[in-house]
Design an enzyme around this catalytic site. Structure first.
Site, PDB file in Angstrom:
ATOM      1  N   ALA A 113       0.851  -1.193   0.000  1.00  0.00           N
ATOM      2  CA  ALA A 113       0.000   0.000   0.000  1.00  0.00           C
ATOM      3  C   ALA A 113       0.881   1.234   0.000  1.00  0.00           C
ATOM      4  O   ALA A 113       2.102   1.138   0.190  1.00  0.00           O
ATOM      5  CB  ALA A 113      -0.899   0.010   1.233  1.00  0.00           C
ATOM      6  N   LYS A 114       0.323   2.370  -0.226  1.00  0.00           N
ATOM      7  CA  LYS A 114       1.032   3.639  -0.077  1.00  0.00           C
ATOM      8  C   LYS A 114       0.004   4.738   0.126  1.00  0.00           C
ATOM      9  O   LYS A 114      -1.119   4.627  -0.365  1.00  0.00           O
ATOM     10  CB  LYS A 114       1.852   3.950  -1.348  1.00  0.00           C
ATOM     11  CG  LYS A 114       3.015   4.864  -1.088  1.00  0.00           C
ATOM     12  CD  LYS A 114       4.165   4.078  -0.499  1.00  0.00           C
ATOM     13  CE  LYS A 114       5.367   4.920  -0.206  1.00  0.00           C
ATOM     14  NZ  LYS A 114       6.505   4.096   0.218  1.00  0.00           N
TER      15      LYS A 114
END
Ligand code: NAD
Length: 424
Positions: A113-114
């Protein structure tokens, strides 16, 4: 709030496009189906939020924030939060995929994720930063969670911001939940060894590569670009294992000593000089453009992305490159370096020590027990060495570079997990 997706940058080398080119190459070699290609490429969830924040002037300013969950097939998603004026959904999406491959290479049970907020932390007070971080956390309450999605610091954020995130999330649940975020201050459940973890992983990867090339660390030489968290710890730990560091550099310039630089002295000087090596007397200054042309055994780019390109790759004289930074080598430089017979330990392997100790932080928070520094380091070293060996064996099997082999290891793991779980 209107949202305009940025156009891809045509004909310009950039680290995220470079990542996709390597991904495509690995996918082709693995021979996965078009259906699986689409599953791996498209993120599971993309969230865009508007964040109104009261500034110190009394004015209310609205920021745009993002969180992209690329994959949760191996476990909860993991990835940093970036506060930077240039953050946009396209970049966050690519960085989220990057996290999926990095976690899979080192075999930790996380997806990728980011997150990010388009803002300029350099122009914001601590109070404004706190209100923005708390607003972002509140907006992401149904996304974050110790079993769902676990953020961490990235560009423009650090332990202070992670403490605010943990506090805001915990308050909303009515109890302290340390495991919702990593990269926290030690007193809030941060892990010993996190600060040096990425540099440590670079050192372990470098030694593993040297062993394959039959380079004796006690006779080896290295240069390190970037003398921040990753570069200085990598230099210090390599020096401790016998490697002479002939040159280092930071934004202030490049520093050379053919007898080997006293790294502890350089770190002490930097720490007493507002983080800069400028004026360091233990080495001569030289043109930073010549850093990569010094004939040494190991070159460690640990500053920023896209520094080794098709323009300067031909001049590199090192026997191996260990990528401390994310995306320091453009995909167009890959072929030149490969042809020259230089071993490259790629970023998604070499700098994964950081996410590995973030994982240990989460494990310690969940079991409610603190590990000693010795235990953290020993387990980090083992994960890094085992991962290097797996990537190395894969590179022999497919007759490819370590970089493509790392993507093959990661994509194989994620795609076979999808196949076993099924349910499409
Ligand atoms: P940092 O801000 O602590 O240090 C960056 C260093 O690079 C500084 O010494 C700076 O002066 C220097 N620098 C900047 N531009 C330069 C240039 N043009 N030439 C020479 N030196 C230059 O950052 P960091 O945390 O050490 O991160 C460095 C790289 O490693 C980044 O690409 C980052 O994404 C990556 N990385 C960091 C971690 C981590 O745990 N910190 C984990 C994985 C990857």
């Amino acid at each position: 709030m209107s949202y305009i997706e940025p156009a891809p940058i045509k004909d310009k080398e950039n680290p995220l496009e470079s990542m996709m080119q390597r991904f495509d190459k690995a996918v082709e070699l693995l021979g996965i189906t078009e259906e699986m290609y689409q599953i791996l490429k498209v993120p599971r969830k993309q969230v865009i939020v508007g964040l109104p924040v009261t500034m110190d002037s009394g004015e209310i300013k609205t920021f745009e924030g993002y969180r992209v969950i690329h994959s949760t097939i191996l476990g909860p998603s993991k990835g940093g939060i970036r506060f930077d004026p240039d953050v946009n959904l396209d970049e966050v999406r690519a960085l989220a995929a990057w996290m999926t491959w990095k976690c899979a290479v080192v075999d930790i049970p996380y997806g990728g994720a980011k997150g990010g907020v388009a803002c300029n932390p350099r122009e914001m007070s601590a109070g404004e930063m706190e209100r923005l971080m708390r607003a972002y956390t509140t907006a992401m309450l149904d996304v974050f969670g110790p079993d769902q999605d676990i953020p961490a610091p990235d560009m423009g954020t650090g332990p202070r911001e992670m403490a605010w995130l943990m506090d805001e999330y915990s308050k909303s649940k009515g109890m302290t939940i340390q495991a919702v975020v990593t990269g926290k201050p030690l007193v809030l459940g941060g892990s010993l060894g996190r600060t040096e973890a990425t540099g440590r992983g670079v050192m372990v990867s470098a030694l593993a590569g040297m062993e394959k090339l039959r380079i004796n660390p006690y006779r080896a030489t290295a240069v390190v670009q970037g003398f921040g968290n990753v570069g200085s710890h990598a230099a210090r730990l390599l020096r401790e294992r016998g490697v002479a560091i002939h040159a280092i550099s930071d934004i202030s310039g490049a520093y050379y000593n053919d007898q080997g630089i006293d790294i502890d002295a350089a770190i002490a000087y930097r720490d007493s000089n507002r983080g800069s090596l400028e004026g360091f007397s233990g080495a001569e200054t030289f043109n930073p453009d010549e850093l990569f042309t010094i004939p040494v055994d190991v070159l460690v780019p640990a500053a920023k992305e896209d520094v080794i390109t098709k323009i300067n790759a031909g001049a590199i004289k090192a026997r191996m490159i260990v990528e401390g930074a994310n995306g320091p080598t453009s995909s167009k430089a890959d072929d030149i370096i490969h042809e020259k017979g230089i071993m490259v330990v790629p970023d998604i392997l070499a700098n994964a020590g950081g996410v590995t100790v973030s994982y240990f932080e989460w494990v310690q928070n969940r079991i409610g027990y603190k590990w000693t520094l010795e235990r953290v380091n020993r387990r980090t070293d083992r994960i890094m060495k085992d991962s290097f060996d797996k990537v190395y064996q894969t590179s022999l099997k497919y007759k490819v570079s370590l970089r493509i082999a790392a993507y093959i290891v990661a994509i194989e793991k994620v795609s076979s997990t999808y196949t076993y779980r099924g349910g499409f």
